[in-house]
Design an enzyme around this catalytic site. Structure first.
Site: not given
Length: 420
Positions: A38, A93
């Site tokens: 970050y 999925k």
């Protein structure tokens, strides 16, 4: 059935709710790790991507990230249950993408049924992803959405309910015809159902060589004919001028029946009226257009497939979409085109004709040999990832839609096998 309900609800709720999670891929235990992940270190890849957007494939997860997107208007056999109710399917999925092809997924449920607004939403979030899998969107809106997005986006995209079903059933058709010794250009085909899957299956059957003169499609009102005045644009291209009005009339003498409709619409008498060695793909879920037992009772010479895992020859989309996207992502294809779909069809058909590895026979408890009871590969076949993905990647390169061609195919095959 009640036992299944209890097991399914427990499966989805025990431990962490749902079926997928986000897992870090970089070290994150020290202060230095966090300063790189970050601020301030993250600014460097941001600035690099600002100058060259393609570097997002190098510095972010974009190249291995697919969006599974739905508005919940046509979920499995449940119908229009809404976006949030379809989320378990979209998570499922995502799980399949990951376990079969190593592809990461964000499932996105969009509470919007207007096609134009839906397209704008997908376009707005598309930069995040390397590919988009549209799922469980009802016809005819799904055709409008897919067509517009194909024109607007430069990443591989596929409405799997259409094209996945078409690819697997087409591979099955080629092998079924091989078994009975019929030529694709000679067979008479009847399709029952006129939704998204039927539309795409028919077009792919035509591309493989089925003649339009030998084809009839039926919807809930009967044969889609040129005499009807109630056809929308999506159905008009399938209209026939043959004198048939009902499925019963159309199926007499037919060689192939493809059902993408509802349970029990195909009778024993209809199957008996078909040509010798009839090919019947009864793909309605959860219950097919005719039961396995009744179909075989009607015709001992039948070649039969369903969408169910408890019968031989399952037309299962998991044989296609993980590996199609794998190949498309790995060459950074701008689209999934007809050449790539046909390459997947051929690869699946050829794989089923090969000797079945012993581990597969052990998994399924039967020795599979290419023939009437085995002409479609099975989901746990470890060869699928290399055969289908490589075929799709090569087709993308040869058809000019690949932005990152592969040159060392042996190394690529080893990489694919390492993902299993």
């Amino acid at each position: 059935m009640e036992n299944l309900k209890e097991k399914a609800l427990l499966y989805h709720s025990q431990g962490k709710a749902g079926k997928i999670e986000v897992v870090p891929t970089k070290p994150h235990k020290t202060q230095e790790d966090l300063s790189l992940a970050y601020t301030p270190g993250v600014a460097e890849p941001c600035l690099a991507i600002k100058d060259n957007a393609d570097l997002a494939y190098e510095y972010t997860s974009k190249g291995n990230l697919v969006a599974v997107i739905s508005n919940g208007t046509a979920v499995l056999g449940l119908g229009n249950i809404g976006a949030i109710a379809g989320k378990p399917v979209m998570e499922g999925k995502g799980l399949l993408f990951k376990i079969y092809a190593g592809i990461d997924v964000f499932d996105i449920e969009i509470n919007e049924t207007d096609p134009d607004k839906f397209v704008e939403i997908v376009k707005a979030i598309a930069p995040t992803f390397g590919g988009i899998n549209l799922e469980d969107i009802k016809a005819p809106e799904c055709f409008i959405i897919e067509e517009k997005l194909k024109k607007e986006l430069d990443i591989p995209m596929m409405h799997d309910d259409q094209h996945g079903t078409a690819i697997i059933s087409s591979a099955g058709l080629l092998n079924a015809l091989k078994i009975v010794g019929k030529k694709i250009e000679d067979v008479k085909v009847v399709v029952n159902g006129a939704g998204a899957a039927a539309n795409s299956c028919t077009k792919l059957f035509w591309a493989l060589g089925v003649k339009k003169d030998n084809f009839v499609m039926c919807d809930s009102k009967g044969v889609i004919s040129t005499r009807r005045t109630d056809l929308n644009d999506a159905k008009k291209i399938f209209a026939t001028d043959k004198p048939f009005n009902t499925l019963e009339e159309a199926i007499k003498g037919a060689d192939v029946f493809l059902g993408l409709s509802k349970a029990n619409v195909l009778t024993k008498e209809m199957v008996q009226s078909m040509n010798e060695n009839p090919i019947v793909f009864a793909l309605a879920n959860p219950n097919p257009e005719i039961s396995y037992d009744l179909a075989h009772e009607a015709r001992p010479d039948i070649i039969f497939a369903t969408g169910r895992s408890d019968y031989p020859n399952q037309i299962n989309n998991v044989l296609g979409f993980p590996y199609i996207f794998r190949g498309a992502l790995d060459v950074r294809a701008t689209k999934i085109n007809e050449a790539m779909k046909l390459a997947a069809v051929k690869a699946l058909a050829e794989l089923a004709q090969e000797e079945v590895p012993e581990y597969l026979n052990e998994i399924y408890g039967t020795k599979a040999v290419f023939g009437r009871e085995y002409f479609i590969p099975r989901p746990f076949d470890k060869r699928l990832i290399s055969r289908v993905s490589i075929a799709v990647a090569k087709a993308a390169i040869e058809s000019g839609v690949a932005r990152k061609p592969i040159t060392d195919w042996d190394a690529y095959e080893k990489h694919l096998n390492s993902l299993i």
